[in-house]
Design a protein around this motif. Structure first.
Motif, short mmCIF file in Angstrom:
data_model
loop_
_atom_site.label_atom_id
_atom_site.label_comp_id
_atom_site.label_asym_id
_atom_site.label_seq_id
_atom_site.Cartn_x
_atom_site.Cartn_y
_atom_site.Cartn_z
N ASP A 427 -7.02 44.55 -6.41
CA ASP A 427 -6.44 44.71 -5.08
C ASP A 427 -6.07 43.53 -3.85
O ASP A 427 -5.89 42.31 -4.56
N ALA A 428 -5.77 43.98 -3.00
CA ALA A 428 -5.66 42.34 -2.46
C ALA A 428 -6.05 41.96 -1.65
O ALA A 428 -6.25 40.95 -0.48
N SER A 429 -7.51 41.90 -1.75
CA SER A 429 -9.30 41.82 -0.91
C SER A 429 -8.66 39.93 -1.58
O SER A 429 -7.71 39.78 -1.69
N GLU A 430 -9.72 39.18 -0.73
CA GLU A 430 -9.70 37.61 -0.90
C GLU A 430 -9.54 37.37 -2.74
O GLU A 430 -8.63 36.17 -3.33
N LYS A 431 -10.75 38.27 -3.41
CA LYS A 431 -10.42 37.56 -4.56
C LYS A 431 -10.02 38.87 -5.19
O LYS A 431 -10.93 38.79 -6.73
N ALA A 432 -9.22 39.30 -5.24
CA ALA A 432 -8.00 40.44 -5.61
C ALA A 432 -9.23 41.26 -6.23
O ALA A 432 -8.39 42.34 -7.60
N GLY A 433 -10.25 41.31 -5.38
CA GLY A 433 -11.27 42.51 -6.58
C GLY A 433 -11.78 42.21 -8.06
O GLY A 433 -12.30 43.21 -8.37
N PHE A 434 -11.61 41.03 -7.79
CA PHE A 434 -12.27 40.88 -10.06
C PHE A 434 -13.78 39.79 -9.73
O PHE A 434 -14.16 40.22 -10.31
N LYS A 438 -16.70 32.98 -6.99
CA LYS A 438 -15.97 31.65 -7.02
C LYS A 438 -15.26 32.34 -8.00
O LYS A 438 -15.90 32.19 -9.44
N PRO A 439 -14.02 32.44 -8.43
CA PRO A 439 -13.41 32.78 -9.51
C PRO A 439 -14.14 31.57 -11.04
O PRO A 439 -13.15 30.79 -10.31
N TRP A 440 -13.97 31.93 -12.44
CA TRP A 440 -13.53 30.60 -12.92
C TRP A 440 -12.52 29.80 -13.15
O TRP A 440 -12.48 28.46 -13.20
N LEU A 441 -11.88 30.92 -12.33
CA LEU A 441 -9.87 30.43 -12.62
C LEU A 441 -9.29 30.45 -11.51
O LEU A 441 -9.19 31.45 -10.67
N LYS A 442 -8.80 29.88 -10.56
CA LYS A 442 -7.68 30.40 -9.01
C LYS A 442 -6.95 31.77 -9.86
O LYS A 442 -6.50 31.70 -10.08
N ILE A 443 -7.05 32.68 -8.10
CA ILE A 443 -6.29 33.47 -8.66
C ILE A 443 -5.03 33.18 -8.34
O ILE A 443 -4.66 32.75 -6.77
N ASN A 444 -3.56 33.77 -8.36
CA ASN A 444 -2.95 33.92 -8.30
C ASN A 444 -2.02 34.26 -6.59
O ASN A 444 -3.09 35.65 -6.12
N LYS A 445 -1.79 33.85 -5.99
CA LYS A 445 -1.26 34.31 -4.83
C LYS A 445 -0.59 35.44 -4.01
O LYS A 445 -1.20 36.52 -3.02
N ASN A 446 0.13 35.55 -5.51
CA ASN A 446 1.24 36.45 -5.39
C ASN A 446 0.11 38.16 -5.24
O ASN A 446 0.51 39.64 -5.65
N HIS A 447 -1.27 37.92 -5.52
CA HIS A 447 -1.74 38.90 -5.36
C HIS A 447 -2.62 40.10 -4.55
O HIS A 447 -2.56 41.62 -4.36
N LEU A 448 -1.54 39.34 -3.53
CA LEU A 448 -1.25 40.45 -2.42
C LEU A 448 -1.06 41.48 -2.35
O LEU A 448 -0.48 42.50 -1.39
N SER A 449 0.23 40.85 -2.99
CA SER A 449 1.07 42.69 -2.58
C SER A 449 1.56 42.88 -3.93
O SER A 449 1.75 43.92 -4.49
N LEU A 450 1.36 41.80 -5.21
CA LEU A 450 1.26 42.70 -7.22
C LEU A 450 -0.65 43.08 -7.49
O LEU A 450 -1.15 41.71 -8.00
#
Length: 558
Positions: A427-434, A438-450
């Motif tokens: 989803d478009a939340s700060e941590k992409a619903g994952f 703190k995620p083990w690897l950074k989340i792609n910023k395009n998760h806001l729309s993708l």
């Protein structure tokens, strides 16, 4: 047409990278309970088989491909009870589960190797491959993960060097040892008896070595890695594995064909040989990385003609066996970035085009989780952002010799494995619903729309198109078992082919270019019925000539 039909030929395999899929407990690492929570989503895609990257106990030097205990679950991922629940829930949804089998090597923290490195007289010493120091410098062998290239590591206690094709924490097993092989087979039966439905076999083409370690003839093997897949006992070992384990269960087996050439696929998958069901190669990624554009006017950075030829040759090379189709996995960057175009104006179109390709080709499609929503490369700027041992080791190797690290990092934005390992975008939340941590690897910023949440609401999304294509493939067995034949083979922009069975015939035209293209069919299409396409309107057809817009895909029923 294929005579023998099997469930794994008609299936679509959905690969899940557990560490990056869904975190259930907030520690920033995906886990088995997280996968269980998302099984309804996976089921909704229409896929049939879930392939999990390694979930076995591991110190995690190579993200689980360094196994320290084949009979237990990595604590990061949960417990054996969590695994049993996952397996049960998968089967209740009428899907199947395939695990990663990593038996070219173990972790150096595996019980076998802990014992082996104590003494040359230890019975486990011969479970691995050694070069005694008294024989002098070991013969040339390169490591995939070591920029300096040395695949030998000295062990002081035994005064000998052990072989490691990968990390120094991944010592290679000695498959000429009968006891070791029997232990591997016992382990495989343990998981089959639990109810799993198959194995994807990591680096299986590398398991056989010539234990005399001769000097490699560099005139014959210009690239030393090509030599690794030519082990003298390779096919004997695979046949024995089939006879003693695989043939006893209704399961599937697919091998990772590291260093295997197209012409050799049949040696692994021809049914009469009784070895593996399927094998996949790295030829597509090599063509993408190494083969220059067919012309400056193609609008494609690599040779599409070479790519088409490779897929056609693979289709023939399997003989009576069965091919695999994939463009991305945990060892490759995201397919839309490499084979499509992740620029905003082309992202969705090219992703849908690639979906059409994978789901209309002959062979079992292997789909990497996240590609169904169009996940793309994250393109890290700093080495500190990378977790992958391959990227990091090569970077520091280049740095130690004064090489161009900036150039290397720029290349990694395109080809690094971590591009495919970023957390799944729910989803478009700060941590992409994952995760909540703190995620083990950074989340792609395009998760806001993708992300899944937004795409499930959009009937024109990449995800919606994927589901539509899955249903179309399953409704037309011609797209599974029908013959494959290239059309307009010299076209520099369009990948075109027919799929033909006794009762059906389809023409597929795919523009892999960012430029418009003209495709020439070998039949008149005036009365042909367009079945699916990825633009709002169907392509322009005039007789045998088809005009295709950038990254346009279409399927005609003839």
């Amino acid at each position: 047409m294929v005579k023998n039909k099997n469930w794994w030929k008609e299936a679509i395999v959905y690969q899940v990278y557990p560490r990056s899929f869904k975190d259930s407990n907030g520690d920033g690492i995906g886990d088995l309970k997280g996968i269980t929570q998302k099984l309804d989503y996976i089921k909704s895609l229409g896929v049939d088989i879930i392939w999990l990257n390694p979930v076995f106990e591991s110190p995690n030097d190579d993200n689980g491909y360094d196994i320290s205990n084949y009979f237990d679950i990595m604590s990061d991922f949960g417990t054996m009870a969590d695994f049993d629940e996952l397996l049960l829930e998968i089967h209740e949804r009428e899907m199947k589960l395939v695990l990663d089998l990593v038996v070219n090597h173990t972790s150096d923290e595996h019980h076998w190797f802990k014992e082996a490195r104590k003494s040359r007289e230890n019975p486990y010493y011969d479970y691995y491959l050694w070069w005694p120091a008294e024989r002098g410098v070991p013969p040339e062998r390169k490591s995939y993960f070591d920029e300096k290239g040395n695949a030998w590591m000295y062990n002081e206690t035994t005064d000998s060097y052990y072989l490691h094709y990968f990390s120094r924490k991944q010592p290679d097993l000695n498959w000429e040892n009968d006891d070791m092989r029997e232990e591997i087979y016992t382990m495989m039966k343990f998981w089959f008896d639990k109810g799993i439905d198959g194995f994807r076999m990591d680096s299986i083409s590398l398991i056989s070595k010539d234990n005399t370690f001769p000097v490699i003839d560099r005139r014959k093997f210009h690239d030393i890695f090509d030599y690794y897949a030519k082990g003298p006992s390779l096919h004997r070992h695979l046949h024995e594995m089939n006879r003693k384990v695989l043939s006893l269960y209704d399961v599937m087996s697919v091998g990772e064909g590291s260093a295997v050439k197209v012409k050799d696929i049949g040696n692994f998958v021809e049914p009469a040989r009784q070895e593996l069901d399927m094998l996949y190669l790295f030829e597509a990624s090599q063509i993408r990385n190494e083969c220059k554009a067919d012309s400056p006017e193609s609008g494609i950075e690599y040779s599409l003609i070479t790519l088409k030829k490779m897929f056609a040759e693979c289709d023939k090379a399997v003989g009576e066996g069965w091919p695999t189709i994939y463009l991305g996995n945990h060892d490759q960057p995201r397919m839309v970035t490499r084979f499509g175009n992740d620029a905003p104006e082309f992202h969705a179109l090219s992703s849908k085009m690639l979906t059409t390709f994978l789901l209309t080709m002959r062979g079992t499609p292997y789909w990497y989780a996240g590609d169904e929503i169009g996940m793309s490369n994250i393109k890290f700027d700093h080495i500190e952002d990378y977790n992958d041992i391959d990227t990091r080791n090569h970077y520091y190797g280049i740095k130690s010799t004064g090489g161009d690290t900036a150039k290397y990092l720029e290349l990694q934005k395109q080809i690094a494995r971590d591009n495919a390992r970023t957390p799944f975008q729910w989803d478009a939340s700060e941590k992409a619903g994952f995760t909540t941590g703190k995620p083990w690897l950074k989340i792609n910023k395009n998760h806001l729309s993708l992300n899944v949440e937004s795409e499930e609401k959009d009937k024109n999304s990449i995800l919606s198109y994927f589901k539509k294509m899955v249903l179309f493939r399953k409704a037309h067995k011609c797209l599974i078992y029908g013959d494959f034949r290239l059309v307009d083979t010299k076209n520099e922009r369009v990948f075109g082919y027919t799929r033909i069975s006794e009762n059906e015939k389809y023409l597929i035209a795919l523009n892999f270019s960012k430029l418009p293209a003209t495709f020439y069919a070998d039949i008149y299409l005036n009365n042909a019925e367009v079945q699916l396409f990825n633009y709002e309107t169907a392509p322009d057809v005039k007789g045998k000539e088809i005009g295709l817009r950038p990254y346009e895909a279409a399927i005609w029923k003839i």
